[in-house]
Design a protein around this motif. Structure first.
Motif, PDB file in Angstrom:
ATOM      1  N   HIS A  33     -32.293 -10.913   7.181  1.00 32.70           N
ATOM      2  CA  HIS A  33     -32.365 -11.110   8.871  1.00 32.70           C
ATOM      3  C   HIS A  33     -33.505 -10.924   9.025  1.00 32.70           C
ATOM      4  N   TYR A  34     -34.483 -11.372   9.695  1.00 27.81           N
ATOM      5  CA  TYR A  34     -35.502 -12.213  10.635  1.00 27.81           C
ATOM      6  C   TYR A  34     -35.507 -10.518  11.747  1.00 27.81           C
ATOM      7  N   GLN A  38     -42.872  -9.591  11.764  1.00 25.96           N
ATOM      8  CA  GLN A  38     -42.609  -9.143   9.670  1.00 25.96           C
ATOM      9  C   GLN A  38     -43.511 -10.599   8.720  1.00 25.96           C
ATOM     10  N   HIS A  39     -44.042  -9.523   8.511  1.00 28.00           N
ATOM     11  CA  HIS A  39     -44.815 -10.648   7.608  1.00 28.00           C
ATOM     12  C   HIS A  39     -43.474 -11.366   6.306  1.00 28.00           C
ATOM     13  N   LEU A  40     -44.006 -12.481   6.311  1.00 29.19           N
ATOM     14  CA  LEU A  40     -43.201 -13.572   6.195  1.00 29.19           C
ATOM     15  C   LEU A  40     -43.924 -14.503   5.148  1.00 29.19           C
ATOM     16  N   ASP A  41     -44.314 -14.002   3.644  1.00 29.96           N
ATOM     17  CA  ASP A  41     -44.804 -14.713   2.643  1.00 29.96           C
ATOM     18  C   ASP A  41     -44.087 -16.173   1.783  1.00 29.96           C
ATOM     19  N   ILE A  42     -44.605 -17.671   2.712  1.00 27.55           N
ATOM     20  CA  ILE A  42     -43.401 -18.530   2.604  1.00 27.55           C
ATOM     21  C   ILE A  42     -45.078 -19.372   1.907  1.00 27.55           C
ATOM     22  N   ALA A  76     -32.087 -15.718   7.465  1.00 22.93           N
ATOM     23  CA  ALA A  76     -31.320 -15.603   8.177  1.00 22.93           C
ATOM     24  C   ALA A  76     -32.485 -15.654  10.108  1.00 22.93           C
ATOM     25  N   TYR A  77     -32.051 -16.318  11.536  1.00 22.01           N
ATOM     26  CA  TYR A  77     -32.794 -16.096  11.824  1.00 22.01           C
ATOM     27  C   TYR A  77     -32.032 -16.842  13.423  1.00 22.01           C
ATOM     28  N   LEU A  78     -32.365 -15.935  14.461  1.00 20.55           N
ATOM     29  CA  LEU A  78     -32.097 -17.020  16.181  1.00 20.55           C
ATOM     30  C   LEU A  78     -33.136 -17.548  16.280  1.00 20.55           C
TER      31      LEU A  78
END
Length: 87
Positions: A33-34, A38-42, A76-78
């Motif tokens: 869950h985001y 939050q740091h995302l490594d995409i 998962a995010y909104l």
């Protein structure tokens, strides 16, 4: 001789079925869950989907991506759904 052939075929079947189970486990990743900031490594987006793209208000969305190490994640995010204008 028959025993050795049977053992070799059994081992081959065991390894083949073990590989299939790993693929099924990778497809059913638990949702992360985001959280804001939050740091995302995409490194690469594999799939992006919205539960109901025509819904109004806040809607759940999912992002499947690979990080820089090649590990697959399911996020998962909104998001804000479609809005209706009065006029």
């Amino acid at each position: 001789m028959k025993y050795m052939i049977f053992a070799a075929l059994s081992m081959t079947a065991m390894y083949a079925s073990a590989g299939e189970n790993v693929n099924v486990a990778q497809q059913n990743l638990p949702d992360e869950h985001y959280h804001y900031s939050q740091h995302l490594d995409i490194a690469k987006v594999v799939k992006d989907s919205v539960d109901d793209p025509t819904a109004q208000g806040v809607v759940s969305a999912h992002l499947v991506y690979l990080d820089s190490k090649g590990v697959e994640h399911n996020l998962a995010y909104l998001i804000q759904g479609e809005t209706i204008s009065n006029g």
